[in-house]
Scaffold this motif. Structure first.
Motif, PDB file in Angstrom:
ATOM      1  N   TYR A  40       0.936  -1.311  -0.003  1.00 42.51           N
ATOM      2  CA  TYR A  40       0.157   0.191  -0.101  1.00 42.51           C
ATOM      3  C   TYR A  40       0.745   1.361  -0.033  1.00 42.51           C
ATOM      4  N   TYR A  41       2.161   1.114  -0.311  1.00 42.41           N
ATOM      5  CA  TYR A  41       3.009   2.269  -0.250  1.00 42.41           C
ATOM      6  C   TYR A  41       2.472   3.163  -1.331  1.00 42.41           C
ATOM      7  N   GLN A  42       2.536   4.702  -0.820  1.00 41.77           N
ATOM      8  CA  GLN A  42       2.091   5.625  -1.658  1.00 41.77           C
ATOM      9  C   GLN A  42       3.217   6.624  -1.901  1.00 41.77           C
ATOM     10  N   ASP A  43       3.880   6.910  -2.949  1.00 39.28           N
ATOM     11  CA  ASP A  43       5.141   7.856  -3.169  1.00 39.28           C
ATOM     12  C   ASP A  43       4.645   9.062  -4.224  1.00 39.28           C
ATOM     13  N   ASP A  44       3.476   9.059  -4.241  1.00 41.77           N
ATOM     14  CA  ASP A  44       2.675   9.863  -5.160  1.00 41.77           C
ATOM     15  C   ASP A  44       2.470  11.288  -4.632  1.00 41.77           C
ATOM     16  N   LYS A  45       2.411  11.633  -3.250  1.00 41.72           N
ATOM     17  CA  LYS A  45       2.207  12.811  -2.308  1.00 41.72           C
ATOM     18  C   LYS A  45       3.446  13.355  -2.153  1.00 41.72           C
ATOM     19  N   GLU A  46       3.615  14.581  -2.691  1.00 37.12           N
ATOM     20  CA  GLU A  46       4.868  15.258  -2.455  1.00 37.12           C
ATOM     21  C   GLU A  46       5.572  15.406  -1.068  1.00 37.12           C
ATOM     22  N   LYS A  47       4.485  15.549   0.151  1.00 38.94           N
ATOM     23  CA  LYS A  47       4.768  15.738   1.453  1.00 38.94           C
ATOM     24  C   LYS A  47       5.358  14.527   1.840  1.00 38.94           C
ATOM     25  N   PHE A  48       5.128  13.210   1.092  1.00 43.39           N
ATOM     26  CA  PHE A  48       5.527  12.240   1.758  1.00 43.39           C
ATOM     27  C   PHE A  48       6.533  11.555   0.757  1.00 43.39           C
ATOM     28  N   SER A  49       7.198  12.088   0.040  1.00 42.16           N
ATOM     29  CA  SER A  49       8.228  11.935  -1.052  1.00 42.16           C
ATOM     30  C   SER A  49       9.702  11.853  -0.467  1.00 42.16           C
ATOM     31  N   ILE A  50      10.297  10.607  -0.860  1.00 41.09           N
ATOM     32  CA  ILE A  50      11.525  10.656  -0.458  1.00 41.09           C
ATOM     33  C   ILE A  50      12.573  10.879  -1.611  1.00 41.09           C
ATOM     34  N   GLY A  51      12.099  11.624  -2.522  1.00 38.65           N
ATOM     35  CA  GLY A  51      12.897  11.877  -3.864  1.00 38.65           C
ATOM     36  C   GLY A  51      14.055  12.788  -3.499  1.00 38.65           C
ATOM     37  N   GLY A  52      15.113  12.638  -3.896  1.00 36.97           N
ATOM     38  CA  GLY A  52      16.250  13.702  -3.693  1.00 36.97           C
ATOM     39  C   GLY A  52      16.973  13.448  -2.078  1.00 36.97           C
ATOM     40  N   ARG A  53      16.408  12.222  -1.684  1.00 40.41           N
ATOM     41  CA  ARG A  53      17.183  11.892  -0.097  1.00 40.41           C
ATOM     42  C   ARG A  53      18.556  11.302  -0.699  1.00 40.41           C
ATOM     43  N   ASP A  54      19.447  11.488   0.165  1.00 39.70           N
ATOM     44  CA  ASP A  54      20.825  10.732  -0.255  1.00 39.70           C
ATOM     45  C   ASP A  54      20.861   9.136   0.313  1.00 39.70           C
ATOM     46  N   ALA A  55      21.702   8.266   0.243  1.00 47.08           N
ATOM     47  CA  ALA A  55      22.160   7.266   0.555  1.00 47.08           C
ATOM     48  C   ALA A  55      22.074   6.989   1.959  1.00 47.08           C
ATOM     49  N   ARG A  56      22.458   8.032   2.921  1.00 44.26           N
ATOM     50  CA  ARG A  56      22.225   7.866   4.355  1.00 44.26           C
ATOM     51  C   ARG A  56      21.012   7.371   4.751  1.00 44.26           C
ATOM     52  N   TYR A  57      19.847   8.339   3.993  1.00 41.06           N
ATOM     53  CA  TYR A  57      18.536   8.262   4.487  1.00 41.06           C
ATOM     54  C   TYR A  57      17.981   6.623   4.258  1.00 41.06           C
ATOM     55  N   LEU A  58      18.305   6.184   3.061  1.00 34.55           N
ATOM     56  CA  LEU A  58      17.999   4.930   2.873  1.00 34.55           C
ATOM     57  C   LEU A  58      18.676   3.675   3.647  1.00 34.55           C
ATOM     58  N   ALA A  59      19.803   3.931   4.034  1.00 29.28           N
ATOM     59  CA  ALA A  59      20.478   2.974   4.795  1.00 29.28           C
ATOM     60  C   ALA A  59      19.919   3.061   6.071  1.00 29.28           C
ATOM     61  N   SER A  60      19.529   4.313   6.672  1.00 31.78           N
ATOM     62  CA  SER A  60      19.003   4.469   8.017  1.00 31.78           C
ATOM     63  C   SER A  60      17.431   3.643   7.940  1.00 31.78           C
ATOM     64  N   LEU A  61      16.772   3.968   6.911  1.00 32.78           N
ATOM     65  CA  LEU A  61      15.535   3.203   6.767  1.00 32.78           C
ATOM     66  C   LEU A  61      15.645   1.601   6.870  1.00 32.78           C
ATOM     67  N   LEU A  62      16.645   1.327   5.943  1.00 31.84           N
ATOM     68  CA  LEU A  62      16.643  -0.306   6.029  1.00 31.84           C
ATOM     69  C   LEU A  62      17.178  -0.806   7.217  1.00 31.84           C
ATOM     70  N   ARG A  63      18.077  -0.042   7.897  1.00 27.72           N
ATOM     71  CA  ARG A  63      18.582  -0.697   9.182  1.00 27.72           C
ATOM     72  C   ARG A  63      17.370  -0.709   9.920  1.00 27.72           C
ATOM     73  N   ARG A  64      16.684   0.249  10.258  1.00 27.89           N
ATOM     74  CA  ARG A  64      15.504   0.298  11.180  1.00 27.89           C
ATOM     75  C   ARG A  64      14.686  -0.778  10.875  1.00 27.89           C
ATOM     76  N   LEU A  65      14.134  -0.909   9.670  1.00 25.98           N
ATOM     77  CA  LEU A  65      13.222  -2.097   9.261  1.00 25.98           C
ATOM     78  C   LEU A  65      14.016  -3.455   9.765  1.00 25.98           C
TER      79      LEU A  65
END
Length: 147
Positions: A40-65
């Motif tokens: 149910y992931y939604q990435d079409d809302k600007e306010k909930f977009s991760i576009g432009g985030r760097d690799a540190r964001y993705l790495a932190s997200l994956l570590r948390r999960l």
């Protein structure tokens, strides 16, 4: 002519490998813990977009999960850690009073939840539990769900 013979030989080899006996199936005990779904992931809302985030964001997200997948849903929901801050969402207190707006939301979502990726640095993950599966709906790196 020899290339046709080689091709026939290769085809025969492949067929004989395919019909060879299969390995015995071994039952592996999968440890209990949360699984994550992005159905149910939604990435079409600007306010909930991760576009432009760097690799540190993705790495932190994956570590948390990864870390949360070691826990059961009840353990995450009842966790009092300030670094996790998992709690239910009251839509009337948010910038999205209509909820996630996913099909059949009333039947799917008992309680919407959010948790931090890390202590205020990378925002939050919003979604809901169904048994031991957490369905991620929004990634909120800028804390936009609350004004």
């Amino acid at each position: 002519m020899s290339s046709k013979k080689n091709k026939k030989r290769q085809d025969t080899d492949i067929r004989s490998q395919a019909s060879s006996p299969r390995r015995e199936v071994v039952n592996i005990q999968i440890p209990e813990g949360i699984s994550f779904s992005f159905r149910y992931y939604q990435d079409d809302k600007e306010k909930f977009s991760i576009g432009g985030r760097d690799a540190r964001y993705l790495a932190s997200l994956l570590r948390r999960l990864r870390d949360l997948s070691q826990l059961k849903a009840e353990e995450v929901i009842n966790n009092q850690s300030k670094s996790l801050r998992c709690h239910g969402i009251l839509w009337q207190d948010t910038t999205e009073p209509n909820g996630f707006c996913i099909p059949n939301e009333d039947e799917l979502v008992n309680i919407p939840y959010q948790f931090q990726i890390s202590a205020n640095e990378y925002g939050r993950v919003h979604g809901f539990f169904s048994e031991n599966v957490f369905y991620v709906v929004w990634l909120d790196p800028d804390h936009n769900l609350y004004s």
